[in-house]
Write an enzyme that holds these catalytic residues in place. Sequence first.
Site, PDB file in Angstrom:
ATOM      1  N   LEU A  46       7.880   7.828  -3.030  1.00 31.91           N
ATOM      2  CA  LEU A  46       6.583   7.177  -2.890  1.00 31.91           C
ATOM      3  C   LEU A  46       6.815   5.675  -2.865  1.00 31.91           C
ATOM      4  CD1 LEU A  46       4.106   9.043  -5.299  1.00 31.91           C
ATOM      5  CD2 LEU A  46       3.946   8.899  -2.813  1.00 31.91           C
ATOM      6  N   ASP A  47       6.093   4.970  -1.998  1.00 34.22           N
ATOM      7  CA  ASP A  47       6.182   3.509  -1.976  1.00 34.22           C
ATOM      8  C   ASP A  47       5.802   2.939  -3.341  1.00 34.22           C
ATOM      9  OD1 ASP A  47       6.887   3.503   0.707  1.00 34.22           O
ATOM     10  OD2 ASP A  47       4.801   3.354   1.391  1.00 34.22           O
ATOM     11  N   PRO A  48       6.300   1.755  -3.681  1.00 31.44           N
ATOM     12  CA  PRO A  48       5.975   1.167  -4.985  1.00 31.44           C
ATOM     13  C   PRO A  48       4.479   1.083  -5.279  1.00 31.44           C
ATOM     14  CG  PRO A  48       7.768  -0.040  -3.985  1.00 31.44           C
ATOM     15  CD  PRO A  48       7.303   0.947  -2.950  1.00 31.44           C
TER      16      PRO A  48
END
Length: 299
Positions: A46-48
Amino acid sequence: MGRRRKGRDVHGWLVVDKPAGITSSAVVNKVRWAFDAKKAGHAGTLDPDATGVLAVALGEATKTVPYVTDADKHYRFRIAWGAETSTDDAAGEVVRTSEQRPDDQALADALPAFRGTIEQIPPQVSAVKVDGARAYDLARDGEVVELQSRPLHVASLEVVASDEDGAELAMTCGKGGYVRAIARDLGRALGCLGHVAWLRREWSGPFRVEEGVSLETLEAEARSPALDARLLPMELGLASLPELPCAMGDASRIANGNPGDVIRGVDYGAEAWASDHGRPVAIGIYRAGQLHPTRVFRF
């Protein structure tokens, strides 16, 4: 002789409800520390700034990660109209703007082109490798690279709510999908430009956000029986494969990497997993009444 990895032999899955502002790798490190586990990994980055389901595998469950990574995933996200960014989300710099805004009918008419099997070009800031380097590393160095399109199966894409400034959508897609690319391309198709304002993964394969543990709970229960009790069975990572119980006396053969008899059959050459009283023994290929192991579990 290699150095022995410190920690406990812990096997299973923990679903973390990842908050925004932290990388997936950092979450995995926190989980490994909290369990004092020897080994951990996650099934799908997951992206930050994204939130939601991050399924973390511990111990031998890491051998089942590819089967969760390959499974469908479901997202809720909001697209902000009027601006395209360098990262295709709110964290990037605005690179283009538009005063145009789509109405509900235009949005509905555009969605069918993004369903089914589509071709998608990943964002410039992504984990795609280019000549051995990650695209996000090249982007940080100021290099613009031409990424190749790749097929993506979008099982569903629906509007949840919309207003003049953006729209909230729900999408179920297969492996390798970038929600940020959907937002970018949908904005271009509508002529208004767009980027992801926020993103939440609600489920990934067999794992649901309702099962998710917060980082606050993880830290509060670290290295305690309470946290151990939250561990989910490692065989959940094998939900996409048929289970074949070992014939009596053959579990040890299969566990040692040798072909062994199984009670039930599947199509010849199909991938399956062998169990002994429900406990995973190995993943392998079924041939004529036997499982031929390709990956065995060591407990």
